[in-house]
Design a protein around this motif. Structure first.
Motif, PDB file in Angstrom:
ATOM      1  N   SER A  54       0.828  -1.206   0.000  1.00 39.08           N
ATOM      2  CA  SER A  54       0.000   0.000   0.000  1.00 39.08           C
ATOM      3  C   SER A  54       0.862   1.255   0.000  1.00 39.08           C
ATOM      4  O   SER A  54       0.570   2.228  -0.699  1.00 39.08           O
ATOM      5  N   ALA A  55       1.925   1.242   0.792  1.00 44.16           N
ATOM      6  CA  ALA A  55       2.828   2.395   0.845  1.00 44.16           C
ATOM      7  C   ALA A  55       3.495   2.610  -0.512  1.00 44.16           C
ATOM      8  O   ALA A  55       3.594   3.756  -0.987  1.00 44.16           O
ATOM      9  N   VAL A  56       3.914   1.537  -1.152  1.00 47.65           N
ATOM     10  CA  VAL A  56       4.544   1.651  -2.475  1.00 47.65           C
ATOM     11  C   VAL A  56       3.544   2.190  -3.496  1.00 47.65           C
ATOM     12  O   VAL A  56       3.869   3.079  -4.294  1.00 47.65           O
ATOM     13  N   LEU A  57       2.321   1.675  -3.493  1.00 50.53           N
ATOM     14  CA  LEU A  57       1.293   2.171  -4.417  1.00 50.53           C
ATOM     15  C   LEU A  57       1.000   3.651  -4.182  1.00 50.53           C
ATOM     16  O   LEU A  57       0.825   4.416  -5.138  1.00 50.53           O
ATOM     17  N   ALA A  58       0.951   4.070  -2.933  1.00 49.68           N
ATOM     18  CA  ALA A  58       0.724   5.483  -2.629  1.00 49.68           C
ATOM     19  C   ALA A  58       1.875   6.337  -3.136  1.00 49.68           C
ATOM     20  O   ALA A  58       1.654   7.420  -3.698  1.00 49.68           O
ATOM     21  N   LEU A  59       3.096   5.868  -2.950  1.00 49.67           N
ATOM     22  CA  LEU A  59       4.253   6.614  -3.451  1.00 49.67           C
ATOM     23  C   LEU A  59       4.231   6.692  -4.973  1.00 49.67           C
ATOM     24  O   LEU A  59       4.568   7.731  -5.556  1.00 49.67           O
ATOM     25  N   ILE A  60       3.804   5.622  -5.630  1.00 50.40           N
ATOM     26  CA  ILE A  60       3.673   5.645  -7.087  1.00 50.40           C
ATOM     27  C   ILE A  60       2.625   6.671  -7.504  1.00 50.40           C
ATOM     28  O   ILE A  60       2.822   7.428  -8.463  1.00 50.40           O
ATOM     29  N   ALA A  61       1.501   6.730  -6.786  1.00 47.60           N
ATOM     30  CA  ALA A  61       0.467   7.730  -7.087  1.00 47.60           C
ATOM     31  C   ALA A  61       1.022   9.139  -6.920  1.00 47.60           C
ATOM     32  O   ALA A  61       0.782  10.016  -7.756  1.00 47.60           O
ATOM     33  N   GLY A  62       1.767   9.362  -5.839  1.00 40.58           N
ATOM     34  CA  GLY A  62       2.363  10.677  -5.614  1.00 40.58           C
ATOM     35  C   GLY A  62       3.373  11.031  -6.683  1.00 40.58           C
ATOM     36  O   GLY A  62       3.393  12.171  -7.187  1.00 40.58           O
ATOM     37  N   LEU A  63       4.207  10.080  -7.063  1.00 42.70           N
ATOM     38  CA  LEU A  63       5.173  10.317  -8.142  1.00 42.70           C
ATOM     39  C   LEU A  63       4.452  10.536  -9.471  1.00 42.70           C
ATOM     40  O   LEU A  63       4.899  11.330 -10.301  1.00 42.70           O
ATOM     41  N   GLY A  64       3.339   9.848  -9.656  1.00 43.13           N
ATOM     42  CA  GLY A  64       2.532  10.060 -10.856  1.00 43.13           C
ATOM     43  C   GLY A  64       2.012  11.483 -10.929  1.00 43.13           C
ATOM     44  O   GLY A  64       2.019  12.103 -11.997  1.00 43.13           O
ATOM     45  N   ALA A  65       1.574  12.019  -9.797  1.00 42.32           N
ATOM     46  CA  ALA A  65       1.100  13.406  -9.763  1.00 42.32           C
ATOM     47  C   ALA A  65       2.231  14.362 -10.131  1.00 42.32           C
ATOM     48  O   ALA A  65       2.047  15.283 -10.935  1.00 42.32           O
ATOM     49  N   VAL A  66       3.409  14.125  -9.570  1.00 45.58           N
ATOM     50  CA  VAL A  66       4.565  14.962  -9.894  1.00 45.58           C
ATOM     51  C   VAL A  66       4.928  14.815 -11.368  1.00 45.58           C
ATOM     52  O   VAL A  66       5.242  15.799 -12.050  1.00 45.58           O
ATOM     53  N   ALA A  67       4.875  13.594 -11.885  1.00 45.68           N
ATOM     54  CA  ALA A  67       5.203  13.354 -13.289  1.00 45.68           C
ATOM     55  C   ALA A  67       4.231  14.079 -14.216  1.00 45.68           C
ATOM     56  O   ALA A  67       4.643  14.632 -15.242  1.00 45.68           O
ATOM     57  N   ILE A  68       2.944  14.079 -13.870  1.00 44.04           N
ATOM     58  CA  ILE A  68       1.954  14.768 -14.707  1.00 44.04           C
ATOM     59  C   ILE A  68       2.265  16.264 -14.761  1.00 44.04           C
ATOM     60  O   ILE A  68       2.269  16.874 -15.833  1.00 44.04           O
ATOM     61  N   VAL A  69       2.527  16.844 -13.611  1.00 47.70           N
ATOM     62  CA  VAL A  69       2.848  18.277 -13.569  1.00 47.70           C
ATOM     63  C   VAL A  69       4.127  18.546 -14.349  1.00 47.70           C
ATOM     64  O   VAL A  69       4.193  19.474 -15.166  1.00 47.70           O
ATOM     65  N   THR A  70       5.151  17.733 -14.139  1.00 52.42           N
ATOM     66  CA  THR A  70       6.431  17.916 -14.828  1.00 52.42           C
ATOM     67  C   THR A  70       6.271  17.752 -16.331  1.00 52.42           C
ATOM     68  O   THR A  70       6.801  18.551 -17.109  1.00 52.42           O
ATOM     69  N   ARG A  71       5.530  16.747 -16.737  1.00 52.31           N
ATOM     70  CA  ARG A  71       5.325  16.524 -18.173  1.00 52.31           C
ATOM     71  C   ARG A  71       4.600  17.703 -18.814  1.00 52.31           C
ATOM     72  O   ARG A  71       4.870  18.058 -19.943  1.00 52.31           O
ATOM     73  N   ARG A  72       3.671  18.290 -18.081  1.00 56.43           N
ATOM     74  CA  ARG A  72       2.951  19.443 -18.643  1.00 56.43           C
ATOM     75  C   ARG A  72       3.897  20.626 -18.824  1.00 56.43           C
ATOM     76  O   ARG A  72       3.823  21.345 -19.808  1.00 56.43           O
ATOM     77  N   VAL A  73       4.809  20.791 -17.876  1.00 54.75           N
ATOM     78  CA  VAL A  73       5.760  21.898 -17.962  1.00 54.75           C
ATOM     79  C   VAL A  73       6.698  21.711 -19.154  1.00 54.75           C
ATOM     80  O   VAL A  73       7.005  22.668 -19.860  1.00 54.75           O
ATOM     81  N   ILE A  74       7.142  20.470 -19.412  1.00 55.80           N
ATOM     82  CA  ILE A  74       8.104  20.250 -20.491  1.00 55.80           C
ATOM     83  C   ILE A  74       7.464  19.754 -21.783  1.00 55.80           C
ATOM     84  O   ILE A  74       8.162  19.504 -22.759  1.00 55.80           O
ATOM     85  N   ALA A  75       6.141  19.651 -21.832  1.00 50.39           N
ATOM     86  CA  ALA A  75       5.465  19.071 -22.997  1.00 50.39           C
ATOM     87  C   ALA A  75       5.793  19.811 -24.283  1.00 50.39           C
ATOM     88  O   ALA A  75       5.905  19.196 -25.343  1.00 50.39           O
ATOM     89  N   GLY A  76       5.948  21.115 -24.218  1.00 51.42           N
ATOM     90  CA  GLY A  76       6.252  21.876 -25.426  1.00 51.42           C
ATOM     91  C   GLY A  76       7.629  21.577 -25.981  1.00 51.42           C
ATOM     92  O   GLY A  76       7.898  21.802 -27.160  1.00 51.42           O
ATOM     93  N   ARG A  77       8.506  21.048 -25.151  1.00 54.02           N
ATOM     94  CA  ARG A  77       9.881  20.777 -25.573  1.00 54.02           C
ATOM     95  C   ARG A  77      10.159  19.297 -25.775  1.00 54.02           C
ATOM     96  O   ARG A  77      11.227  18.937 -26.245  1.00 54.02           O
ATOM     97  N   SER A  78       9.212  18.448 -25.404  1.00 56.52           N
ATOM     98  CA  SER A  78       9.462  17.017 -25.484  1.00 56.52           C
ATOM     99  C   SER A  78       8.252  16.291 -26.066  1.00 56.52           C
ATOM    100  O   SER A  78       7.216  16.172 -25.397  1.00 56.52           O
ATOM    101  N   PRO A  79       8.378  15.798 -27.294  1.00 60.66           N
ATOM    102  CA  PRO A  79       7.254  15.052 -27.890  1.00 60.66           C
ATOM    103  C   PRO A  79       6.872  13.818 -27.067  1.00 60.66           C
ATOM    104  O   PRO A  79       5.705  13.473 -26.975  1.00 60.66           O
ATOM    105  N   GLY A  80       7.865  13.166 -26.456  1.00 63.12           N
ATOM    106  CA  GLY A  80       7.574  11.990 -25.632  1.00 63.12           C
ATOM    107  C   GLY A  80       6.732  12.353 -24.424  1.00 63.12           C
ATOM    108  O   GLY A  80       5.780  11.648 -24.073  1.00 63.12           O
ATOM    109  N   ALA A  81       7.074  13.467 -23.774  1.00 60.23           N
ATOM    110  CA  ALA A  81       6.296  13.929 -22.618  1.00 60.23           C
ATOM    111  C   ALA A  81       4.888  14.297 -23.053  1.00 60.23           C
ATOM    112  O   ALA A  81       3.918  14.011 -22.343  1.00 60.23           O
ATOM    113  N   LEU A  82       4.763  14.894 -24.218  1.00 63.13           N
ATOM    114  CA  LEU A  82       3.447  15.260 -24.724  1.00 63.13           C
ATOM    115  C   LEU A  82       2.597  14.021 -24.988  1.00 63.13           C
ATOM    116  O   LEU A  82       1.433  13.964 -24.613  1.00 63.13           O
ATOM    117  N   ARG A  83       3.199  12.994 -25.596  1.00 60.64           N
ATOM    118  CA  ARG A  83       2.448  11.759 -25.875  1.00 60.64           C
ATOM    119  C   ARG A  83       1.999  11.078 -24.587  1.00 60.64           C
ATOM    120  O   ARG A  83       0.858  10.641 -24.470  1.00 60.64           O
TER     121      ARG A  83
END
Length: 186
Positions: free
Chosen positions: A10-39
């Motif tokens: 459960s702790a690992v799944l929660a950490l994955i969810a939290g990292l997923g939230a950070v990844a979504i925000v980060t991907r949005r910030v770099i989406a204009g510069r990274s086609p992979g992040a945009l996809r």
């Protein structure tokens, strides 16, 4: 599976969810510069309701496991967090089946309330003197910690990370890669 294994999982799944939230925000910030992040971001956007159901459904089942099978009595703030999380699971499932993208705003509203409660709950777990009598009347004190995995992951943090993932999934959008590449028409 024993209770210790489920706590770690459960702790690992929660950490994955939290990292997923950070990844979504980060991907949005770099989406204009990274086609992979945009996809990847567009993939999350196009499946946001199912992902929201996955996060809230796992959180709901986890909380029921810990209270009903592991006999960890929920405190008052735990109940308030459940009041926010459980409806997200139901609403997101129905919305995903019906493909109702507007239902995501219900998850955002409940998630925002839930993250505020979870943040306060997690804070008083670390600083019990901040708790001002809101807990302990009909259950355990809110500062009581059933377990702390990896030295910092508690039930309150798991809820907080779940709400953060739900909010990120449902508020951050990505255009399709084709829309981003296409030049604007005159």
């Amino acid at each position: 599976m024993n209770q210790d294994t489920i706590q770690v999982l459960s702790a690992v799944l929660a950490l994955i969810a939290g990292l997923g939230a950070v990844a979504i925000v980060t991907r949005r910030v770099i989406a204009g510069r990274s086609p992979g992040a945009l996809r990847l971001g567009h993939l999350a956007t196009s499946h946001r309701l199912w992902l929201t159901f996955a996060v809230s459904g796992v959180a709901t089942l986890g909380s029921l496991y810990f209270s009903e099978i592991a006999d960890m009595v929920p405190c008052r703030l735990c109940w308030f967090q459940r009041i926010c999380m459980y409806p997200i699971a139901v609403v997101s499932l129905i919305a995903a089946i019906r493909r109702d993208q507007n239902a995501r705003w219900y998850a955002v509203a409940l998630g925002t309330i839930g993250i505020a409660i979870s943040t306060y709950h997690y804070t008083i777990e670390w600083f019990p003197s901040l708790e001002r009598g809101s807990c302990g009347l009909f259950g355990p004190a809110c500062a009581e910690i059933w377990f702390r995995e990896f030295g910092f992951v508690t039930l309150a943090l798991m809820a907080l990370l779940g709400f953060a993932a739900i909010i990120a999934l449902n508020t951050i959008s990505f255009p399709s890669p084709e829309d981003e590449i296409r030049p604007p028409s005159n």
